[in-house]
Design a protein around this motif. Structure first.
Motif, PDB file in Angstrom:
ATOM      1  N   VAL A  50      69.696   6.024  13.366  1.00 24.38           N
ATOM      2  CA  VAL A  50      68.938   6.823  13.863  1.00 24.38           C
ATOM      3  C   VAL A  50      68.641   8.203  12.841  1.00 24.38           C
ATOM      4  CG1 VAL A  50      68.350   8.152  16.005  1.00 24.38           C
ATOM      5  CG2 VAL A  50      69.481   6.097  16.223  1.00 24.38           C
ATOM      6  N   LEU A 107      71.466   3.506  24.281  1.00 26.01           N
ATOM      7  CA  LEU A 107      69.823   4.153  24.087  1.00 26.01           C
ATOM      8  C   LEU A 107      69.477   5.044  25.105  1.00 26.01           C
ATOM      9  CD1 LEU A 107      68.338   0.714  23.111  1.00 26.01           C
ATOM     10  CD2 LEU A 107      68.790   2.887  21.462  1.00 26.01           C
ATOM     11  N   ASP A 108      70.045   4.778  26.378  1.00 25.05           N
ATOM     12  CA  ASP A 108      69.691   5.965  27.500  1.00 25.05           C
ATOM     13  C   ASP A 108      70.103   7.275  27.114  1.00 25.05           C
ATOM     14  OD1 ASP A 108      68.209   4.078  28.895  1.00 25.05           O
ATOM     15  OD2 ASP A 108      70.040   3.602  30.382  1.00 25.05           O
ATOM     16  N   GLN A 109      71.397   7.257  26.833  1.00 17.49           N
ATOM     17  CA  GLN A 109      71.960   8.525  26.450  1.00 17.49           C
ATOM     18  C   GLN A 109      71.120   9.220  25.238  1.00 17.49           C
ATOM     19  OE1 GLN A 109      76.238   8.314  25.785  1.00 17.49           O
ATOM     20  NE2 GLN A 109      76.500   6.890  27.836  1.00 17.49           N
ATOM     21  N   LEU A 110      70.784   8.278  24.191  1.00 18.80           N
ATOM     22  CA  LEU A 110      70.256   8.862  23.116  1.00 18.80           C
ATOM     23  C   LEU A 110      68.710   9.387  23.443  1.00 18.80           C
ATOM     24  CD1 LEU A 110      70.071   9.008  20.051  1.00 18.80           C
ATOM     25  CD2 LEU A 110      68.955   6.891  19.706  1.00 18.80           C
ATOM     26  N   SER A 111      68.222   8.839  24.390  1.00 24.47           N
ATOM     27  CA  SER A 111      66.946   9.532  24.960  1.00 24.47           C
ATOM     28  C   SER A 111      67.040  10.528  25.153  1.00 24.47           C
ATOM     29  CB  SER A 111      66.020   8.489  25.562  1.00 24.47           C
ATOM     30  OG  SER A 111      66.835   8.454  26.782  1.00 24.47           O
ATOM     31  N   LEU A 112      68.293  10.939  25.814  1.00 24.72           N
ATOM     32  CA  LEU A 112      68.303  12.343  26.410  1.00 24.72           C
ATOM     33  C   LEU A 112      68.781  13.337  25.510  1.00 24.72           C
ATOM     34  CD1 LEU A 112      70.704  11.417  29.763  1.00 24.72           C
ATOM     35  CD2 LEU A 112      68.043  12.103  29.724  1.00 24.72           C
ATOM     36  N   MET A 114      67.712  13.259  22.473  1.00 27.97           N
ATOM     37  CA  MET A 114      66.643  13.503  21.660  1.00 27.97           C
ATOM     38  C   MET A 114      65.675  14.420  22.429  1.00 27.97           C
ATOM     39  SD  MET A 114      66.672  11.688  18.809  1.00 27.97           S
ATOM     40  CE  MET A 114      65.426  10.871  17.815  1.00 27.97           C
ATOM     41  N   GLU A 115      65.581  14.199  23.805  1.00 23.02           N
ATOM     42  CA  GLU A 115      64.662  14.943  24.514  1.00 23.02           C
ATOM     43  C   GLU A 115      65.077  16.699  24.424  1.00 23.02           C
ATOM     44  OE1 GLU A 115      64.111  14.075  28.536  1.00 23.02           O
ATOM     45  OE2 GLU A 115      63.763  11.934  28.036  1.00 23.02           O
ATOM     46  N   ASN A 116      66.551  16.831  24.580  1.00 21.97           N
ATOM     47  CA  ASN A 116      67.173  18.208  24.611  1.00 21.97           C
ATOM     48  C   ASN A 116      66.988  18.474  23.295  1.00 21.97           C
ATOM     49  OD1 ASN A 116      67.841  17.884  27.138  1.00 21.97           O
ATOM     50  ND2 ASN A 116      69.916  17.033  26.720  1.00 21.97           N
ATOM     51  N   THR A 117      67.056  17.732  22.372  1.00 19.77           N
ATOM     52  CA  THR A 117      67.064  18.405  20.659  1.00 19.77           C
ATOM     53  C   THR A 117      65.489  18.831  20.602  1.00 19.77           C
ATOM     54  OG1 THR A 117      68.637  16.615  19.836  1.00 19.77           O
ATOM     55  CG2 THR A 117      67.079  17.861  18.261  1.00 19.77           C
ATOM     56  N   GLN A 118      64.643  18.053  21.085  1.00 15.51           N
ATOM     57  CA  GLN A 118      63.107  18.628  20.918  1.00 15.51           C
ATOM     58  C   GLN A 118      62.930  19.876  21.737  1.00 15.51           C
ATOM     59  OE1 GLN A 118      60.918  14.939  21.955  1.00 15.51           O
ATOM     60  NE2 GLN A 118      61.105  14.187  19.951  1.00 15.51           N
TER      61      GLN A 118
END
Length: 126
Positions: A50, A107-112, A114-118
């Protein structure tokens, strides 16, 4: 036996030549079949890289995603590491269903993450 290029299944017939299958096809590492007579369990491996915008973001994501407990009792091995700005994840398991569940959870945790990073923006803009 017929000469090469002629007869049923030959190149002149428009078909690929028939080649006998080997009795054993080595695994991914070229390993041979065990001679103990016991069949070894199949191991499933999944790897994912990633990319992040910076090394710091990748390190923060890795720290956020490292498993704190193993709900499958060691049935799924997970490895996370950072190379430059890339988070590398690798799973290994004998049960494909548990492997799938572990990857989906990641992948569920990764999406969270990524959202927080953005939402927060790059680390140097804070």
């Amino acid at each position: 036996m017929e000469a090469a290029g002629g007869g049923a299944g030959g190149p002149d017939d428009g078909e690929a030549p028939r080649v006998p299958r080997p009795l054993h096809v080595p695994g991914p590492g070229g390993d041979a079949t065990s001679t103990t007579g016991m069949q070894e369990a199949r191991v499933y491996i999944f790897a994912l890289c990633v990319p992040f915008l910076s090394h710091l973001e990748a390190v923060v994501a890795c720290a956020s995603l490292v498993p704190y407990h193993d709900p499958h009792g060691g049935a799924v091995e997970e490895e996370f590491s950072v190379f430059g700005s890339v988070l590398a994840a690798r799973w290994r398991a004998e049960d494909p269903r548990l492997l799938r569940l572990s990857i989906i959870n990641f992948l569920d945790q990764l999406s969270l993450v990524m959202e927080n990073t953005q939402r927060l923006g790059p680390p140097d803009s804070r």
